[in-house]
Design a protein around this motif. Structure first.
Motif, PDB file in Angstrom:
ATOM      1  N   ARG A 181       0.831  -1.199   0.000  1.00  9.09           N
ATOM      2  CA  ARG A 181       0.000   0.000   0.000  1.00  9.09           C
ATOM      3  C   ARG A 181       0.866   1.249   0.000  1.00  9.09           C
ATOM      4  NH1 ARG A 181      -5.771   0.630   2.856  1.00  9.09           N
ATOM      5  NH2 ARG A 181      -6.289   2.678   2.011  1.00  9.09           N
ATOM      6  N   THR A 190      -4.456   5.835  -5.676  1.00  8.07           N
ATOM      7  CA  THR A 190      -5.498   6.094  -4.688  1.00  8.07           C
ATOM      8  C   THR A 190      -5.863   4.805  -3.959  1.00  8.07           C
ATOM      9  OG1 THR A 190      -7.276   5.693  -6.291  1.00  8.07           O
ATOM     10  CG2 THR A 190      -6.418   7.949  -6.136  1.00  8.07           C
ATOM     11  N   THR A 191      -6.694   4.955  -2.932  1.00  5.05           N
ATOM     12  CA  THR A 191      -7.172   3.772  -2.200  1.00  5.05           C
ATOM     13  C   THR A 191      -7.953   2.843  -3.110  1.00  5.05           C
ATOM     14  OG1 THR A 191      -7.283   5.051  -0.139  1.00  5.05           O
ATOM     15  CG2 THR A 191      -8.564   3.013  -0.238  1.00  5.05           C
ATOM     16  N   TRP A 192      -8.778   3.414  -3.983  1.00  8.52           N
ATOM     17  CA  TRP A 192      -9.550   2.609  -4.941  1.00  8.52           C
ATOM     18  C   TRP A 192      -8.624   1.826  -5.862  1.00  8.52           C
ATOM     19  CZ3 TRP A 192     -14.081   0.541  -5.905  1.00  8.52           C
ATOM     20  CH2 TRP A 192     -14.387   0.156  -7.224  1.00  8.52           C
ATOM     21  N   GLN A 193      -7.577   2.468  -6.352  1.00  4.61           N
ATOM     22  CA  GLN A 193      -6.638   1.785  -7.238  1.00  4.61           C
ATOM     23  C   GLN A 193      -5.872   0.698  -6.502  1.00  4.61           C
ATOM     24  OE1 GLN A 193      -4.502   5.283  -8.554  1.00  4.61           O
ATOM     25  NE2 GLN A 193      -5.528   5.269 -10.559  1.00  4.61           N
ATOM     26  N   TYR A 194      -5.573   0.936  -5.230  1.00  4.83           N
ATOM     27  CA  TYR A 194      -4.883  -0.094  -4.451  1.00  4.83           C
ATOM     28  C   TYR A 194      -5.734  -1.341  -4.325  1.00  4.83           C
ATOM     29  CZ  TYR A 194      -3.301  -2.566  -0.277  1.00  4.83           C
ATOM     30  OH  TYR A 194      -2.914  -3.547   0.609  1.00  4.83           O
ATOM     31  N   TRP A 195      -7.025  -1.168  -3.993  1.00  7.06           N
ATOM     32  CA  TRP A 195      -7.894  -2.328  -3.794  1.00  7.06           C
ATOM     33  C   TRP A 195      -8.271  -2.999  -5.098  1.00  7.06           C
ATOM     34  CZ3 TRP A 195      -8.375  -4.929   0.435  1.00  7.06           C
ATOM     35  CH2 TRP A 195      -8.175  -4.315   1.669  1.00  7.06           C
ATOM     36  N   THR A 196      -8.387  -2.254  -6.169  1.00 13.96           N
ATOM     37  CA  THR A 196      -8.805  -2.858  -7.440  1.00 13.96           C
ATOM     38  C   THR A 196      -7.646  -3.422  -8.254  1.00 13.96           C
ATOM     39  OG1 THR A 196      -8.723  -0.656  -8.488  1.00 13.96           O
ATOM     40  CG2 THR A 196     -10.864  -1.417  -7.628  1.00 13.96           C
ATOM     41  N   ARG A 197      -6.425  -2.919  -8.030  1.00 11.16           N
ATOM     42  CA  ARG A 197      -5.302  -3.343  -8.860  1.00 11.16           C
ATOM     43  C   ARG A 197      -4.214  -4.098  -8.099  1.00 11.16           C
ATOM     44  NH1 ARG A 197      -4.228   1.826 -12.954  1.00 11.16           N
ATOM     45  NH2 ARG A 197      -6.400   2.056 -13.657  1.00 11.16           N
TER      46      ARG A 197
END
Length: 286
Positions: A181, A190-197
């Motif tokens: 992370r 971003t946080t969204w990109q971390y969780w999705t990618r």
């Protein structure tokens, strides 16, 4: 050098209780089911028991069992994953994590007659929550006695599915390294990109594998449904019980074994997929 064969033989001797346990409680019962599924009432070989699986009431029972298992597994997986994530963010040696993990280990095994009685005493027709709500003008059974049907079984099964998900999914969450992370954020992610990618693709196989394990757990459950559903045979385990114990329709024991063989095949396929996903999870998070 001379002692190595002796030590190896001693180690193999220590595994005998395990193999005896597997043989008595897994291999022999499976062989009894397979042989009985192709045996006629007079002891000969026949395929009529397998053909009987095409009967409408058996197909309906399999359909209801699959629907029940899928719904309770999905709800249990989502809620259990959220709870497991909350534990993963807590202190590894904290009191909260130890207490919740221990409670999950106990509640995951809390089933059968005890669990059915607990729900009957709580939200049954005369349960204290039901009576309390009725006294305040709310009737949870205005649309029918759903507790003794598939919706009620789904709710009851979810009770032990959630803690089981916590137990099997928490190690995967612990395998996510904080550095990943930090690296994402340092690169402007971003946080969204971390969780999705990053985290999402890594945790996906573990989540799907855990969901399959929950499905197999619910699909093979018997005691809770048997204690809760006193009339009718809405799912396969209860149909098998009826075939083995019915005094109205005789000669259905081998049909019951054919249904059990169908359950073995379904669970074997699910657990095979679970094993493949676990290998992929271990590859990335090991």
């Amino acid at each position: 050098m001379a002692t190595r064969p002796r030590l190896r033989g001693t180690a193999l001797l220590g595994t005998l209780p395990f193999f005896a346990y597997v043989a008595i409680f897994l291999i022999i019962p499976t062989l009894v089911v397979v042989i009985g599924a192709f045996a006629s009432n007079d002891g000969g070989a026949t395929g009529e028991n397998i053909k009987a699986l095409g009967n409408e009431y058996i197909l309906d029972a399999f359909g209801r069992s699959i629907a029940l298992s899928a719904m309770s597994a999905l709800v249990g997986a989502v809620l259990g994953a959220v709870l497991a994530y909350a534990l993963a963010t807590a202190r590894p040696d904290g009191v909260l994590r130890r207490v919740v993990t221990a409670a999950a280990g106990v509640l995951a095994q809390f089933g059968g007659v005890t669990l059915a009685f607990a729900f009957l005493a709580t939200i049954g027709l005369s349960g204290f929550v039901t009576v309390f709500l009725q006294d305040h003008g709310i009737d949870i059974y205005s649309g029918g006695v759903w507790l003794f049907e598939l919706p009620g079984l789904t709710l009851v099964y979810t009770y032990f599915q959630i803690p089981l998900m916590v137990i099997v999914f928490l190690p995967a969450l612990d395998g996510i390294r904080p550095q990943w992370r930090e690296a994402t954020e340092s690169l402007g992610g971003t946080t969204w990109q971390y969780w999705t990618r990053v985290a999402g693709p890594l945790l996906g196989p573990a989540f799907l594998g855990s969901t399959l394990l929950l499905f197999a757990n619910a699909f093979s459950a018997y005691a809770t449904a048997a204690a809760l559903v006193s009339q009718g045979n809405p799912i396969v385990p209860l149909q098998i019980r009826s075939a083995l114990t019915s005094e109205v329709i005789l000669g259905q024991a081998n049909v019951g074994k054919a249904m059990a063989l169908g359950m073995v095949i379904v669970v074997s396929v699910v657990m095979g997929l679970y094993t493949l996903l676990q290998k992929r999870t271990a590859k990335w998070l090991g």
